[in-house]
Design a protein around this motif. Sequence first.
Motif, PDB file in Angstrom:
ATOM      1  N   GLU A  25      43.466  45.380  40.077  1.00 31.86           N
ATOM      2  CA  GLU A  25      43.796  46.780  40.496  1.00 31.86           C
ATOM      3  C   GLU A  25      42.880  47.817  39.906  1.00 31.86           C
ATOM      4  O   GLU A  25      42.315  47.625  38.866  1.00 31.86           O
ATOM      5  CB  GLU A  25      45.057  47.209  39.929  1.00 31.86           C
ATOM      6  CG  GLU A  25      46.135  46.367  40.976  1.00 31.86           C
ATOM      7  CD  GLU A  25      47.630  46.796  40.373  1.00 31.86           C
ATOM      8  OE1 GLU A  25      47.794  47.695  39.900  1.00 31.86           O
ATOM      9  OE2 GLU A  25      48.626  45.857  40.686  1.00 31.86           O
ATOM     10  N   THR A  28      39.070  52.614  42.253  1.00 31.86           N
ATOM     11  CA  THR A  28      38.280  52.019  43.331  1.00 31.86           C
ATOM     12  C   THR A  28      38.392  50.766  43.861  1.00 31.86           C
ATOM     13  O   THR A  28      38.648  49.910  43.008  1.00 31.86           O
ATOM     14  CB  THR A  28      36.687  52.751  42.855  1.00 31.86           C
ATOM     15  OG1 THR A  28      36.278  51.796  41.842  1.00 31.86           O
ATOM     16  CG2 THR A  28      36.759  54.074  42.239  1.00 31.86           C
ATOM     17  N   LEU A  29      37.752  50.616  44.967  1.00 29.21           N
ATOM     18  CA  LEU A  29      37.650  49.190  45.362  1.00 29.21           C
ATOM     19  C   LEU A  29      36.672  48.392  44.533  1.00 29.21           C
ATOM     20  O   LEU A  29      37.009  47.388  44.040  1.00 29.21           O
ATOM     21  CB  LEU A  29      37.199  49.031  46.692  1.00 29.21           C
ATOM     22  CG  LEU A  29      37.066  47.811  47.603  1.00 29.21           C
ATOM     23  CD1 LEU A  29      38.472  47.288  47.573  1.00 29.21           C
ATOM     24  CD2 LEU A  29      36.695  48.212  48.739  1.00 29.21           C
ATOM     25  N   ASP A  30      35.793  49.028  44.053  1.00 32.26           N
ATOM     26  CA  ASP A  30      34.731  48.426  43.019  1.00 32.26           C
ATOM     27  C   ASP A  30      35.417  48.059  41.780  1.00 32.26           C
ATOM     28  O   ASP A  30      35.132  46.746  41.350  1.00 32.26           O
ATOM     29  CB  ASP A  30      33.511  49.354  42.522  1.00 32.26           C
ATOM     30  CG  ASP A  30      32.664  49.867  43.956  1.00 32.26           C
ATOM     31  OD1 ASP A  30      32.945  49.312  45.027  1.00 32.26           O
ATOM     32  OD2 ASP A  30      31.881  50.605  43.712  1.00 32.26           O
ATOM     33  N   SER A  65      36.660  43.886  54.231  1.00 37.48           N
ATOM     34  CA  SER A  65      36.960  43.747  52.666  1.00 37.48           C
ATOM     35  C   SER A  65      37.860  42.527  52.166  1.00 37.48           C
ATOM     36  O   SER A  65      37.183  41.797  51.117  1.00 37.48           O
ATOM     37  CB  SER A  65      38.014  44.916  52.280  1.00 37.48           C
ATOM     38  OG  SER A  65      36.921  46.118  52.537  1.00 37.48           O
ATOM     39  N   VAL A 129      43.550  43.251  50.325  1.00 37.06           N
ATOM     40  CA  VAL A 129      42.703  44.110  49.865  1.00 37.06           C
ATOM     41  C   VAL A 129      43.388  45.543  50.269  1.00 37.06           C
ATOM     42  O   VAL A 129      43.560  45.717  51.782  1.00 37.06           O
ATOM     43  CB  VAL A 129      41.264  44.367  50.617  1.00 37.06           C
ATOM     44  CG1 VAL A 129      40.534  45.411  49.969  1.00 37.06           C
ATOM     45  CG2 VAL A 129      40.645  43.063  49.944  1.00 37.06           C
ATOM     46  N   ARG A 130      44.096  46.388  49.504  1.00 36.49           N
ATOM     47  CA  ARG A 130      44.855  47.459  50.156  1.00 36.49           C
ATOM     48  C   ARG A 130      44.770  48.713  49.247  1.00 36.49           C
ATOM     49  O   ARG A 130      44.616  48.630  47.909  1.00 36.49           O
ATOM     50  CB  ARG A 130      46.362  46.979  49.774  1.00 36.49           C
ATOM     51  CG  ARG A 130      47.265  48.331  50.386  1.00 36.49           C
ATOM     52  CD  ARG A 130      48.810  47.649  50.331  1.00 36.49           C
ATOM     53  NE  ARG A 130      49.094  46.685  51.625  1.00 36.49           N
ATOM     54  CZ  ARG A 130      50.082  46.269  51.619  1.00 36.49           C
ATOM     55  NH1 ARG A 130      50.890  46.490  50.737  1.00 36.49           N
ATOM     56  NH2 ARG A 130      50.307  45.277  52.776  1.00 36.49           N
ATOM     57  N   GLN A 131      44.596  49.815  49.965  1.00 34.88           N
ATOM     58  CA  GLN A 131      44.794  51.047  49.121  1.00 34.88           C
ATOM     59  C   GLN A 131      46.077  51.360  49.032  1.00 34.88           C
ATOM     60  O   GLN A 131      46.797  51.405  50.023  1.00 34.88           O
ATOM     61  CB  GLN A 131      43.774  52.198  49.806  1.00 34.88           C
ATOM     62  CG  GLN A 131      43.817  53.397  49.048  1.00 34.88           C
ATOM     63  CD  GLN A 131      42.755  54.250  49.788  1.00 34.88           C
ATOM     64  OE1 GLN A 131      42.123  54.173  50.564  1.00 34.88           O
ATOM     65  NE2 GLN A 131      42.312  55.566  48.904  1.00 34.88           N
ATOM     66  N   TRP A 137      43.787  50.961  44.159  1.00 41.59           N
ATOM     67  CA  TRP A 137      43.415  49.892  44.989  1.00 41.59           C
ATOM     68  C   TRP A 137      43.988  48.489  44.436  1.00 41.59           C
ATOM     69  O   TRP A 137      44.000  48.452  43.127  1.00 41.59           O
ATOM     70  CB  TRP A 137      42.051  49.408  45.161  1.00 41.59           C
ATOM     71  CG  TRP A 137      41.297  50.733  46.231  1.00 41.59           C
ATOM     72  CD1 TRP A 137      40.804  51.861  45.831  1.00 41.59           C
ATOM     73  CD2 TRP A 137      41.147  50.429  47.455  1.00 41.59           C
ATOM     74  NE1 TRP A 137      40.382  52.210  46.961  1.00 41.59           N
ATOM     75  CE2 TRP A 137      40.167  51.570  48.112  1.00 41.59           C
ATOM     76  CE3 TRP A 137      41.319  49.389  48.406  1.00 41.59           C
ATOM     77  CZ2 TRP A 137      39.996  51.766  49.345  1.00 41.59           C
ATOM     78  CZ3 TRP A 137      40.910  49.382  49.739  1.00 41.59           C
ATOM     79  CH2 TRP A 137      40.408  50.632  50.043  1.00 41.59           C
ATOM     80  N   VAL A 139      43.632  44.131  45.081  1.00 39.13           N
ATOM     81  CA  VAL A 139      43.037  42.947  45.708  1.00 39.13           C
ATOM     82  C   VAL A 139      43.896  41.845  45.129  1.00 39.13           C
ATOM     83  O   VAL A 139      43.994  41.774  43.963  1.00 39.13           O
ATOM     84  CB  VAL A 139      41.639  42.998  45.649  1.00 39.13           C
ATOM     85  CG1 VAL A 139      40.997  44.459  46.178  1.00 39.13           C
ATOM     86  CG2 VAL A 139      40.917  42.829  44.156  1.00 39.13           C
TER      87      VAL A 139
END
Length: 145
Positions: A25, A28-30, A65, A129-131, A137, A139
Amino acid sequence: MVDNSNTPAQWRHFSHQADIGVQGEGATLDEAFAQAALALTAVVADPHTVRAEKAVPIHCEAPDSELLLVDWLNALIYEMAVRKMLFSRFEVSITDEVLEAKAWGEALERQRHQPAVEIKGATYTALEVRQLAGDHWRVRCVVDV
């Protein structure tokens, strides 16, 4: 790029029959992908025992993603197996389903790292993969051990 060397761990495992789920978590996705990588390392050994001595570049591309997460984790599993290394620090940058990263780690020392299992691969099981609310985020997926 996200440098997770000074951030508190935000990863966890979740139960899944005989295999192990990894989750990351972040804001950001990164960051979430970097935390999932830490969770992956933690399946094998305590990431706090792994020194970030050598950087390994990693490049992945996928059509979405979710598949990018599986490719990322499988690329790390491959590098751990081929180089006989463990990783404890990650910089991840994702743009248009292309991931550019560096993973820092060291050679596996069985006595010091005390590896628990060998990871065979990341799977599509429980792949997500969820915001979440706001800019948070999450994943996750299951890895085969």
